[in-house]
Design an enzyme around this catalytic site. Structure first.
Site, PDB file in Angstrom:
ATOM      1  N   TRP A   1     -42.957   3.418  14.584  1.00  7.97           N
ATOM      2  CA  TRP A   1     -43.975   3.942  13.926  1.00  7.97           C
ATOM      3  C   TRP A   1     -43.402   5.056  13.888  1.00  7.97           C
ATOM      4  O   TRP A   1     -42.628   5.405  14.452  1.00  7.97           O
ATOM      5  CB  TRP A   1     -44.681   3.964  14.004  1.00  7.97           C
TER       6      TRP A   1
ATOM      7  N   GLU B   1     -49.089  18.627  21.932  1.00  6.42           N
ATOM      8  CA  GLU B   1     -47.505  18.095  21.525  1.00  6.42           C
ATOM      9  C   GLU B   1     -47.042  19.214  20.340  1.00  6.42           C
ATOM     10  O   GLU B   1     -45.356  18.958  20.610  1.00  6.42           O
ATOM     11  CB  GLU B   1     -48.237  17.133  20.658  1.00  6.42           C
TER      12      GLU B   1
ATOM     13  N   GLU C   1     -41.447  11.929  20.831  1.00  3.69           N
ATOM     14  CA  GLU C   1     -43.302  12.635  20.978  1.00  3.69           C
ATOM     15  C   GLU C   1     -42.981  13.556  19.907  1.00  3.69           C
ATOM     16  O   GLU C   1     -44.149  14.253  19.675  1.00  3.69           O
ATOM     17  CB  GLU C   1     -42.531  14.052  22.372  1.00  3.69           C
TER      18      GLU C   1
ATOM     19  N   HIS D   1     -45.723  12.581  17.926  1.00  2.00           N
ATOM     20  CA  HIS D   1     -46.945  12.696  18.098  1.00  2.00           C
ATOM     21  C   HIS D   1     -47.932  14.461  17.669  1.00  2.00           C
ATOM     22  O   HIS D   1     -48.952  14.303  16.336  1.00  2.00           O
ATOM     23  CB  HIS D   1     -47.259  12.428  19.087  1.00  2.00           C
TER      24      HIS D   1
ATOM     25  N   GLU E   1     -47.486  12.090  31.327  1.00  2.00           N
ATOM     26  CA  GLU E   1     -47.476  11.467  30.441  1.00  2.00           C
ATOM     27  C   GLU E   1     -49.370  10.085  30.552  1.00  2.00           C
ATOM     28  O   GLU E   1     -49.370   9.624  29.320  1.00  2.00           O
ATOM     29  CB  GLU E   1     -46.369  10.317  30.541  1.00  2.00           C
TER      30      GLU E   1
ATOM     31  N   THR F   1     -51.739  12.119  29.205  1.00  2.00           N
ATOM     32  CA  THR F   1     -52.002  12.225  27.477  1.00  2.00           C
ATOM     33  C   THR F   1     -52.321  10.686  27.270  1.00  2.00           C
ATOM     34  O   THR F   1     -52.933  10.631  26.092  1.00  2.00           O
ATOM     35  CB  THR F   1     -50.384  12.311  27.123  1.00  2.00           C
TER      36      THR F   1
ATOM     37  N   ASP G   1     -47.792   5.331  23.257  1.00  2.00           N
ATOM     38  CA  ASP G   1     -46.241   5.937  23.387  1.00  2.00           C
ATOM     39  C   ASP G   1     -46.104   6.629  24.762  1.00  2.00           C
ATOM     40  O   ASP G   1     -44.798   6.912  25.021  1.00  2.00           O
ATOM     41  CB  ASP G   1     -45.931   6.855  22.479  1.00  2.00           C
ATOM     42  N   GLU G   2     -47.395   7.361  25.012  1.00  2.00           N
ATOM     43  CA  GLU G   2     -47.791   7.690  26.326  1.00  2.00           C
ATOM     44  C   GLU G   2     -47.638   6.986  27.407  1.00  2.00           C
ATOM     45  O   GLU G   2     -47.032   7.348  28.510  1.00  2.00           O
ATOM     46  CB  GLU G   2     -48.530   8.587  26.213  1.00  2.00           C
TER      47      GLU G   2
ATOM     48  N   HIS H   1     -44.167   5.794  28.103  1.00  2.00           N
ATOM     49  CA  HIS H   1     -43.332   7.046  28.812  1.00  2.00           C
ATOM     50  C   HIS H   1     -43.334   7.220  30.468  1.00  2.00           C
ATOM     51  O   HIS H   1     -43.124   7.341  31.145  1.00  2.00           O
ATOM     52  CB  HIS H   1     -44.006   8.327  27.906  1.00  2.00           C
TER      53      HIS H   1
HETATM   54 FE   LIG Z   1     -45.485  11.464  26.781  1.00  2.00          FE
HETATM   55 FE   LIG Z   2     -46.754  12.789  23.712  1.00  2.00          FE
END
Ligand SMILES: [Fe+2]
Ligand SMILES: [Fe+2]
Length: 395
Positions: A96, A139, A177, A180, A230, A233, A262-263, A266
């Site tokens: 995205w 971020e 990242e 974000h 991670e 977050t 996403d976090e 990760h």
């Molecule tokens: Fe992350």
């Molecule tokens: Fe992030």
């Protein structure tokens, strides 16, 4: 990683503490008094006259604690990283982009959509915006986190375009990242609820300050740190998503939830790296885990400053705790989750030092659980304060 957010249970109790600290990785698991000593240090012992950063000094930074022979472990993991870690990155074409979640400025409906964003934002309380701004600034300090990863002996990107699996991960992770802060920044700008200039200044100060997670160029310590961070977050963005839903703003909820997803990816990747290190070198890894926990996982934006408020990070953390965006309980939950995922209680074949480290780590969750209530009460009772990010309104 990055890495939002907020705080550990002790940061609420002791506020920002200087980084004098602790035993290095090499001497790591030594003094039983290190925890107390670190906690009782005065904050901000020396003022800096540096116009580019947070006005407190970082002290006694340990470096390069990874013994040379252990560097080989990371070299030998190249193929494994390729097959087991890079799979948690998403191809750019499948990712995205902030534009997917924001009004299209080429569209006829642009102004109407902005109006909708602003109407919905009016229904959301100020403390939520403080938490969201803190997350965004964290971020936005991404250059610092890429720098941190590139401090790691045996894993750093040696040229800036190195083909090693570690370097590929670091660059691609950074590029994921990067979306974000970009997305949150644009949303906050359009919302009309916050003072963007004060926020931008805070970001500039934060990048100028850097961070000091006490990871000593040591990839064991670095990846334990990122495994925690991670997840922190993930939790924080997930909670801002849930709250946005509660306030009736589905679009904002989607935006925060998209980042949280996403976090999560990760987190899985970094947690796997440590899982593998436990397999290869259980003793070294448990010592590193204990060392990081002794130092406490400080949050990446701990040196946040807006040019005025030297306790800005503490103020933001208190708001996040009170609102339930990131709490002392979350910190303990993360620790409990990692102890269980890495099977710490069942490690065998450890040296005596390793067994002491194991006992220490396993004893932390019940110990920290007892502090949770105290931290929550303290945040609840903390006086409201004016914050520059929201035009000095009180939160
Ligand atoms: Fe992350
Ligand atoms: Fe992030």
């Amino acid at each position: 990683m990055v890495v939002v957010i907020a705080a550990n249970p002790l940061s609420f109790l002791h506020s920002l503490r200087p980084r004098h600290l602790g035993p290095s990785f090499a001497t790591s698991f030594g003094s039983p008094n290190a925890f107390m000593a670190a906690s009782s240090l005065p904050s901000c012992p020396k003022r800096l006259r540096n116009p580019f950063s947070y006005p407190c000094q970082v002290h006694n930074q340990a470096a390069h604690s990874l013994p040379p022979h252990k560097k080989e472990i990371f070299k030998s993991m190249e193929d494994w990283v390729q097959k087991n870690v890079l799979i948690y990155l998403k191809p750019v074409e499948k990712c995205w982009q902030p534009q997917d979640l924001l009004p299209d400025s080429n569209s006829e409906e642009f102004y109407m959509k902005i109006k909708e964003i602003r109407e919905k934002a009016k229904e959301i309380p100020d403390d939520y915006f403080v938490a969201l701004v803190g997350d965004m600034i964290t971020e936005e300090a991404l250059p610092t986190y890429q720098t941190m990863l590139n401090t790691g002996d045996g894993v750093r990107d040696e040229t800036g375009a190195s083909p090693t699996s570690w370097a590929v991960w670091i660059r691609a992770w950074t590029s994921e990242e990067n979306r974000h802060g970009d997305l949150l920044n644009k949303y906050l700008y359009l919302s009309g609820r916050v003072d963007m200039k004060k926020i931008e200044k805070t970001t500039q100060y934060l990048i100028g300050s850097g961070m000091d997670p006490m990871t000593e160029n040591n990839p064991y310590l670095l990846f334990i740190y990122t495994s925690f961070q991670e997840r922190a977050t993930f939790i924080s963005h997930g909670n801002t998503a849930n709250l946005a839903m509660k306030y009736g703003d589905k679009e904002l909820a989607k935006l925060c939830g998209t980042i949280a997803a996403d976090e999560k990816r990760h987190e899985i990747a970094y947690t796997k790296i440590i899982e593998k290190l436990f397999e290869i070198d259980p003793d070294g890894t448990i010592l590193a885990f204990a060392d990081m926990m002794k130092k406490k996982i400080i949050m990446p934006a701990h040196m946040m400053f807006d040019g005025q408020d030297e306790n800005l990070f503490q103020h933001y953390s208190t708001v996040a705790q009170r609102l339930g965006v990131y709490t002392a309980k979350d910190y303990n939950d993360i620790l409990e989750c990692k102890v269980s995922k890495w099977n710490v209680e069942k490690l065998t074949g450890l040296s005596s030092e390793g067994r002491r480290a194991q006992d220490y780590v396993c004893g932390l969750v019940p110990k920290f659980r007892k502090l949770e209530e105290k931290v929550a009460m303290r945040a609840k009772r903390a006086p409201t304060i004016p914050l520059s990010w929201i035009f000095y309104r009180q939160v």
